[in-house]
Design a protein around this motif. Structure first.
Motif, PDB file in Angstrom:
ATOM      1  N   VAL A  93       0.836  -1.204   0.000  1.00 53.84           N
ATOM      2  CA  VAL A  93       0.000   0.000   0.000  1.00 53.84           C
ATOM      3  C   VAL A  93       0.870   1.252   0.000  1.00 53.84           C
ATOM      4  CG1 VAL A  93      -1.711   1.312   1.312  1.00 53.84           C
ATOM      5  CG2 VAL A  93      -1.937  -1.165   1.104  1.00 53.84           C
ATOM      6  N   SER A  94       1.964   1.226   0.752  1.00 51.29           N
ATOM      7  CA  SER A  94       2.889   2.369   0.756  1.00 51.29           C
ATOM      8  C   SER A  94       3.477   2.591  -0.636  1.00 51.29           C
ATOM      9  CB  SER A  94       4.012   2.133   1.771  1.00 51.29           C
ATOM     10  OG  SER A  94       3.498   1.977   3.073  1.00 51.29           O
ATOM     11  N   GLY A  95       3.794   1.489  -1.319  1.00 54.29           N
ATOM     12  CA  GLY A  95       4.315   1.611  -2.674  1.00 54.29           C
ATOM     13  C   GLY A  95       3.311   2.236  -3.620  1.00 54.29           C
ATOM     14  N   VAL A  96       2.041   1.860  -3.494  1.00 58.13           N
ATOM     15  CA  VAL A  96       0.993   2.455  -4.325  1.00 58.13           C
ATOM     16  C   VAL A  96       0.877   3.949  -4.056  1.00 58.13           C
ATOM     17  CG1 VAL A  96      -1.500   2.492  -4.729  1.00 58.13           C
ATOM     18  CG2 VAL A  96      -0.304   0.313  -4.575  1.00 58.13           C
ATOM     19  N   ILE A  97       0.950   4.341  -2.786  1.00 61.71           N
ATOM     20  CA  ILE A  97       0.856   5.757  -2.427  1.00 61.71           C
ATOM     21  C   ILE A  97       2.020   6.538  -3.034  1.00 61.71           C
ATOM     22  CG2 ILE A  97       0.940   7.396  -0.506  1.00 61.71           C
ATOM     23  CD1 ILE A  97      -0.468   5.247   1.201  1.00 61.71           C
ATOM     24  N   ILE A 144     -16.496   1.956  -2.781  1.00 58.84           N
ATOM     25  CA  ILE A 144     -15.541   1.023  -2.172  1.00 58.84           C
ATOM     26  C   ILE A 144     -14.866   0.181  -3.245  1.00 58.84           C
ATOM     27  CG2 ILE A 144     -15.328  -1.011  -0.692  1.00 58.84           C
ATOM     28  CD1 ILE A 144     -17.486   0.189   1.095  1.00 58.84           C
ATOM     29  N   TRP A 145     -15.671  -0.361  -4.178  1.00 62.67           N
ATOM     30  CA  TRP A 145     -15.109  -1.227  -5.211  1.00 62.67           C
ATOM     31  C   TRP A 145     -14.197  -0.457  -6.159  1.00 62.67           C
ATOM     32  CZ3 TRP A 145     -14.051  -5.963  -5.319  1.00 62.67           C
ATOM     33  CH2 TRP A 145     -14.849  -6.920  -4.716  1.00 62.67           C
ATOM     34  N   GLU A 146     -14.561   0.767  -6.508  1.00 70.35           N
ATOM     35  CA  GLU A 146     -13.703   1.563  -7.392  1.00 70.35           C
ATOM     36  C   GLU A 146     -12.350   1.818  -6.740  1.00 70.35           C
ATOM     37  OE1 GLU A 146     -15.871   5.058  -8.340  1.00 70.35           O
ATOM     38  OE2 GLU A 146     -17.161   4.082  -9.824  1.00 70.35           O
ATOM     39  N   THR A 147     -12.363   2.147  -5.460  1.00 68.92           N
ATOM     40  CA  THR A 147     -11.104   2.389  -4.752  1.00 68.92           C
ATOM     41  C   THR A 147     -10.294   1.106  -4.620  1.00 68.92           C
ATOM     42  OG1 THR A 147     -12.182   4.150  -3.479  1.00 68.92           O
ATOM     43  CG2 THR A 147     -10.092   3.306  -2.639  1.00 68.92           C
ATOM     44  N   LEU A 148     -10.973   0.017  -4.255  1.00 67.08           N
ATOM     45  CA  LEU A 148     -10.279  -1.255  -4.041  1.00 67.08           C
ATOM     46  C   LEU A 148      -9.640  -1.765  -5.328  1.00 67.08           C
ATOM     47  CD1 LEU A 148      -9.621  -3.592  -2.122  1.00 67.08           C
ATOM     48  CD2 LEU A 148     -11.818  -4.620  -2.730  1.00 67.08           C
ATOM     49  N   THR A 149     -10.384  -1.764  -6.428  1.00 64.92           N
ATOM     50  CA  THR A 149      -9.831  -2.273  -7.686  1.00 64.92           C
ATOM     51  C   THR A 149      -8.723  -1.385  -8.221  1.00 64.92           C
ATOM     52  OG1 THR A 149     -11.658  -1.172  -8.846  1.00 64.92           O
ATOM     53  CG2 THR A 149     -11.890  -3.517  -8.390  1.00 64.92           C
ATOM     54  N   SER A 150      -8.838  -0.078  -7.991  1.00 64.83           N
ATOM     55  CA  SER A 150      -7.762   0.822  -8.414  1.00 64.83           C
ATOM     56  C   SER A 150      -6.463   0.489  -7.683  1.00 64.83           C
ATOM     57  CB  SER A 150      -8.161   2.278  -8.146  1.00 64.83           C
ATOM     58  OG  SER A 150      -7.110   3.162  -8.459  1.00 64.83           O
ATOM     59  N   ILE A 151      -6.567   0.239  -6.379  1.00 66.24           N
ATOM     60  CA  ILE A 151      -5.383  -0.127  -5.598  1.00 66.24           C
ATOM     61  C   ILE A 151      -4.840  -1.481  -6.040  1.00 66.24           C
ATOM     62  CG2 ILE A 151      -4.568  -0.729  -3.280  1.00 66.24           C
ATOM     63  CD1 ILE A 151      -6.539   1.319  -2.171  1.00 66.24           C
ATOM     64  N   LEU A 152      -5.726  -2.461  -6.245  1.00 64.39           N
ATOM     65  CA  LEU A 152      -5.288  -3.800  -6.627  1.00 64.39           C
ATOM     66  C   LEU A 152      -4.628  -3.806  -8.008  1.00 64.39           C
ATOM     67  CD1 LEU A 152      -8.249  -6.024  -5.362  1.00 64.39           C
ATOM     68  CD2 LEU A 152      -5.987  -5.752  -4.345  1.00 64.39           C
ATOM     69  N   GLU A 178      -2.886  -1.507  -9.273  1.00 61.40           N
ATOM     70  CA  GLU A 178      -1.543  -0.961  -9.119  1.00 61.40           C
ATOM     71  C   GLU A 178      -0.646  -1.920  -8.334  1.00 61.40           C
ATOM     72  OE1 GLU A 178      -2.328   2.862  -7.396  1.00 61.40           O
ATOM     73  OE2 GLU A 178      -2.587   3.799  -9.347  1.00 61.40           O
ATOM     74  N   VAL A 179      -1.226  -2.637  -7.384  1.00 61.50           N
ATOM     75  CA  VAL A 179      -0.458  -3.643  -6.642  1.00 61.50           C
ATOM     76  C   VAL A 179       0.059  -4.732  -7.584  1.00 61.50           C
ATOM     77  CG1 VAL A 179      -0.700  -5.511  -4.959  1.00 61.50           C
ATOM     78  CG2 VAL A 179      -1.524  -3.237  -4.391  1.00 61.50           C
ATOM     79  N   VAL A 180      -0.722  -5.035  -8.627  1.00 65.98           N
ATOM     80  CA  VAL A 180      -0.331  -6.057  -9.595  1.00 65.98           C
ATOM     81  C   VAL A 180       1.039  -5.744 -10.189  1.00 65.98           C
ATOM     82  CG1 VAL A 180      -0.845  -6.858 -11.935  1.00 65.98           C
ATOM     83  CG2 VAL A 180      -2.615  -6.930 -10.200  1.00 65.98           C
ATOM     84  N   PHE A 181       1.232  -4.523 -10.660  1.00 65.87           N
ATOM     85  CA  PHE A 181       2.512  -4.147 -11.279  1.00 65.87           C
ATOM     86  C   PHE A 181       3.614  -4.000 -10.230  1.00 65.87           C
ATOM     87  CE2 PHE A 181      -0.754  -2.546 -14.210  1.00 65.87           C
ATOM     88  CZ  PHE A 181      -0.374  -3.244 -15.342  1.00 65.87           C
ATOM     89  N   LEU A 182       3.222  -3.620  -9.025  1.00 69.72           N
ATOM     90  CA  LEU A 182       4.204  -3.537  -7.952  1.00 69.72           C
ATOM     91  C   LEU A 182       4.762  -4.922  -7.641  1.00 69.72           C
ATOM     92  CD1 LEU A 182       5.177  -1.071  -6.316  1.00 69.72           C
ATOM     93  CD2 LEU A 182       3.622  -1.755  -4.514  1.00 69.72           C
TER      94      LEU A 182
END
Length: 702
Positions: free
Chosen positions: A11-15, A276-284, A286-290
Motif C-alpha cells: 500500500v505504501s508503494g501504491v501511495i 468502495i469497489w472503485e477504490t479497491l480495484t484501483s489499488i489492486l 496498481e499492486v499487480v505491477f508492484l
C-alpha cells in the motif's frame, strides 16, 4: 515476514507511485510501479519475496475480474458473445498451438506438451497494462472494446490449457485420448465455472435483497457480503474443480444485470458499495505491477545462475514467441471477414481494418497473470525435479517486459494524443463560478449571519479541495483585498449616518481594533507580533473555557466586586463602560451589514466579468469575520448547526448554475456532467451524515 508487513509495504508503494505520477504525468504508471517494485525488493522484508499464485489469484485477480465483469452488461455479453468466444477462447487456443509448435521446433529437447505449457502461460493478455500505457492516447473505440472483451475469459483459457499440458508432460506427447480428454476437461472446467458463478450470484443477490427489505441498517450487512462475494465464489468454484476466474467474471456480469434492474432501489448502499469497489480495484490494479517489479530480481538471479549464453538463447526464443503472437493477432483481425467483427475493426480490406489490426496486435500486452502462472509451475512432476521450470519463468518474464516495452514505444507513434472533451482548467473555472454563484445566493437569501458565514466557509472548502491554488499569487492578492475592505470600513466609519449615531470615542476605538485585525497592513508587515497576540488570546480563552477566571486574575475580581458594591462611583463607571460596549457592538452590526454588502457587490462584479480568481475575497471575508468576532469577544471556534434543508437549498443553487450555464453553452457537457456528479455525491454524503446525526440524537434522548 508477516502478511501485515507485506500489505503495509504494498500500500505504501501504491501511495508513493501515485505521488510521483503528478511529477511525471506522461510516463506510463505501470513502469513507475514496476520500477518502484524493483527498488522495494531490496527491503529486507521483501528480499526473499515469492509470488504465491493461489493467493494472487484469490486476493488480487478474483476481485479485479469481478469488477471487470460488472463493467459489461448482460445485453452486451449476449450481443457480442461470438466475439468473446472468438477472441478469448478460439484465438487464445490457436495462438497457444502455434507458439507451442514454434517453441518445440526451436528447442528440440523440449517435448510438445512442455512447449504448449509455455504457450499457455504467455497467451493471456493484460487489459490493465494496455490502459496504463495508452492512458493519454486516442485508442480506437472498437479495438479498445475488443481488448476488454478478450480479457474477460482469456485468463481462464490459459489456466485450463496449462493444467491440461501439465497432465500430459509425463507422457511426453499428445494422443487422441489425451486430446479428447483435454477438450472435455476444458469444457467442463469452463462451463462449470460459469454455472457456479451464475448460481451463487443469484443466491447472494437474493440474500442481500431480503436483508435490504427486512433489517433496519442493511448497509452494515449487505456491503460486507458484496465485498466478500468474489472471494467466496472463487473458492467454491476452485474447490469443485471448476475455473474460479470464469466464475467471478460470470458473477460480475450477473451483478451488473441486478444493478441495472434495481437502479433506483437501495441507492445509499449502491453508492457506498460502488465507491468502495472503485477504490479497491484501483489499488489492486496498481499492486499487480508492484508485485511484478518485486518478483523480477528473483528472475534476474535465476538468469545469472544459468549464464549469459543460455540467457541470450532464452531471450531470442522470447522475442520469437512475442513476434509470433503479434503476427497471429494481426492476421486474425486482418483476414477475419465475419460481420460481427466489423463493428470492432472496420470493413474487410479497408485501411481502417489494417490499422486497427496493427493496433490490436501490438496491444497484446502480457502482465502479472502470466508471471503468476509461471510461478505456479510445480517443482516436481511425477516425483522428479521439473528441470525446465526456471527456463519457463525466465521466458515468461522476458515476454512480459518485451510486450510492455514494445507497446510503450510503438503505440504512441501510431496513435494520436487523446483530446479530452474539456481541460482541467475549464473544469476548475466552472467550479469556481458555481461556488461563487452559490455564495452570492447564500448571502442574499439566508438571514442568519452565523449560518450564512458558516455556509460560505463550507463552499470555500469545496473550492479549495478541487482547485490548485497559486500560493504565490494569492499571497500578493490577499493583502490588497484585505486593505480594500479595511479602507471601506474606515470610510464607512466617517459617514454622516455613523458620526451622528455614535460618539467619537466609540468610532476611534473601532478604528483601533481594525489596526489590530488581519485586515490591517501592519498585520502582514509584523506577522510574529500578531502571532504572539493571537497565541496569548487563545491561552486566555482556553482558561476561561475551563472556568479558571481566578487563575487569570487571582483575587482581584473579588476585591473589585466588593468595591463595586460599596462605592457608587464604580457603579457609574460600570454603567459608562456598559453603554460604551453596547454602542461598540451596535456599530459592529452596522459595519457587518455594510462590509458584507461591499464584498457581495465586488464578487458579483467579478462574476459579471467572468473573473474566476476570487479566492482573495473569501480570505478577506474570513479576516473580516475575525475582526467582528474580536469586537464581540466571541469564541472563534464556535460551531454553528446548519439545518439540513438549508444544505439542500445550497445544492439547488449549484444545480441551477450548472444547468443555466450549460443551456447557454457557457460550459461544455463534460464539465456539466462532472459538476452534476460532484454535487450529487456531496448531497448524498450530507443526507447520510444528517441521517446519522438524527439517529445519534434519538439514541441519546431519554
Amino acid at each position: 515476514m508477516s502478511a501485515l508487513t507485506i500489505i503495509a509495504l504494498l500500500v505504501s508503494g501504491v501511495i508513493i507511485a501515485n505521488i510521483s505520477k503528478s511529477f511525471f504525468p506522461n510516463f506510463p504508471n505501470a513502469f513507475t510501479l514496476i520500477g518502484l517494485g524493483i527498488v522495494m525488493s531490496f527491503i529486507p522484508s521483501l528480499e526473499h519475496f515469492s509470488l504465491e499464485p493461489e493467493y494472487f489469484m484469490l486476493l488480487i485477480l478474483a476481485p479485479i475480474m469481478f469488477m471487470d465483469g460488472q463493467e459489461e452488461s448482460l445485453l452486451s455479453i449476449k450481443s457480442h458473445f461470438r466475439v468473446i468466444i472468438e477472441l478469448s477462447v478460439t484465438l487464445a487456443i490457436f495462438t497457444a498451438i502455434l507458439v507451442g509448435l514454434l517453441t518445440n521446433r526451436i528447442e528440440e529437447k523440449w517435448t510438445l506438451p512442455l512447449s504448449i505449457a509455455l504457450a499457455a502461460i504467455v497467451v493471456p493478455t493484460d487489459a490493465v497494462a494496455v490502459k496504463s500505457i495508452t492512458s493519454n492516447l486516442a485508442m480506437p473505440k472498437g479495438v479498445n472494446k475488443a481488448l476488454g472483451l478478450e480479457s474477460l475469459f482469456n485468463d481462464a483459457t490459459g489456466l485450463v490449457l496449462l493444467d491440461f499440458a501439465l497432465t500430459v508432460i509425463p507422457v511426453g506427447s499428445f494422443t487422441w485420448q489425451t486430446s479428447l480428454a483435454g477438450i472435455g476437461k476444458f469444457l467442463i472446467v469452463a462451463g462449470g465455472g460459469v454455472l457456479v458463478g451464475i448460481i451463487l450470484s443469484v443466491l447472494i443477490i437474493q440474500i442481500r435483497f431480503q436483508l435490504n427489505m427486512h433489517i433496519n441498517n442493511p448497509q452494515t450487512t449487505t456491503i460486507p457480503i458484496n465485498i466478500m462475494t468474489p472471494f467466496v465464489i472463487f473458492l467454491v468454484a476452485e474447490h469443485m474443480g471448476f475455473s474460479g476466474i470464469l466464475a467471478v467474471v460470470a458473477a460480475g456480469i450477473v451483478h451488473n444485470w441486478e444493478g441495472n434492474r434495481m437502479r433506483l432501489a437501495a441507492t445509499e448502499v449502491r453508492i457506498v458499495t460502488q465507491n468502495i469497489w472503485e477504490t479497491l480495484t484501483s489499488i489492486l490494479n496498481e499492486v499487480v505491477f508492484l508485485i511484478l517489479g518485486i518478483s523480477l530480481p528473483s528472475v534476474w538471479q535465476d538468469m545469472q545462475n544459468l549464464g549469459w549464453e543460455n540467457d541470450w538463447k532464452l531471450f531470442a526464443l522470447s522475442l520469437a514467441i512475442y513476434t509470433t503472437m503479434v503476427v497471429v493477432r494481426y492476421l486474425w483481425v486482418r483476414l477475419e471477414n465475419s460481420e460481427h467483427m466489423v463493428a470492432f475493426f472496420g470493413k474487410d480490406r479497408s485501411s481502417e481494418v489494417n490499422f486497427n489490426a496493427k493496433v490490436f496486435g501490438i496491444s497484446g500486452v502480457h502482465g502479472t497473470v502470466t508471471l503468476a502462472m509461471a510461478f505456479s509451475l510445480p517443482t516436481k512432476i511425477n516425483g522428479e525435479t521439473f528441470i525446465y521450470r526456471t527456463d519457463l519463468i525466465i521466458i515468461a518474464s522476458m515476454v512480459i517486459l518485451i510486450s510492455m516495452v514494445m507497446a510503450s514505444v510503438i503505440l504512441p507513434k501510431m496513435l494520436p494524443v487523446s483530446e479530452q472533451s474539456y481541460t482541467e482548467e475549464e473544469l476548475d473555472n466552472a467550479r469556481e463560478q458555481m461556488v461563487d454563484f452559490a455564495t452570492l445566493k447564500v448571502q442574499q437569501n439566508i438571514p442568519d449571519r452565523a449560518v450564512r458565514e458558516s455556509l460560505v466557509s463550507e463552499l470555500f472548502s469545496q473550492k479549495m479541495s478541487n482547485q490548485r491554488i497559486d500560493e504565490a499569487e494569492q499571497s500578493k492578492a490577499f493583502p490588497v483585498e484585505a486593505q480594500k475592505v479595511a479602507d471601506f470600513i474606515s470610510d464607512f466609519l466617517i459617514t454622516d449616518a455613523i458620526v451622528d449615531r455614535y460618539s467619537p470615542l466609540v468610532i476611534t476605538r473601532y478604528g483601533q481594533m481594525i489596526e489590530r485585525s488581519p485586515l490591517s497592513a501592519n498585520w502582514h508587515e509584523h506577522p510574529l507580533q500578531h502571532f504572539y497576540r493571537r497565541l496569548q488570546h487563545s491561552y486566555r480563552r482556553f482558561l476561561l473555557k475551563l472556568g479558571l477566571r481566578r487563575f487569570l486574575h487571582g483575587h482581584r475580581g473579588d476585591r473589585l466586586k466588593k468595591q463595586f458594591e460599596n462605592n457608587p462611583t464604580y457603579k457609574e463607571k460600570y454603567q459608562q463602560f456598559k453603554d460604551f460596549h453596547e454602542a461598540l457592538l451596535a456599530l459592529n452590526q452596522d459595519v457587518m451589514k455594510a462590509a458584507d454588502q461591499f464584498l457581495n457587490e465586488e464578487l458579483q462584479d467579478r462574476l459579471d466579468n467572468n473573473n474566476v480568481n476570487n479566492t482573495d475575497i473569501y480570505m478577506a471575508r474570513r479576516s473580516m469575520d475575525q475582526l467582528f468576532q474580536y469586537v464581540e469577544r466571541k469564541n472563534h471556534s464556535q460551531v454553528v448547526k446548519i439545518p439540513n434543508n438549508i444544505f439542500v437549498q445550497v445544492f439547488q443553487y449549484e444545480y441551477d448554475y450548472v444547468q443555466d450555464a450549460y443551456q447557454h453553452k457557457a460550459i461544455k457537457s463534460g464539465v456539466a456532467n462532472t459538476l452534476f456528479n460532484e454535487i450529487s455525491q456531496a448531497q448524498s454524503l450530507q443526507m447520510m451524515q444528517s441521517h446519522d446525526d438524527e439517529l445519534m440524537v434519538e439514541e441519546k434522548a431519554p
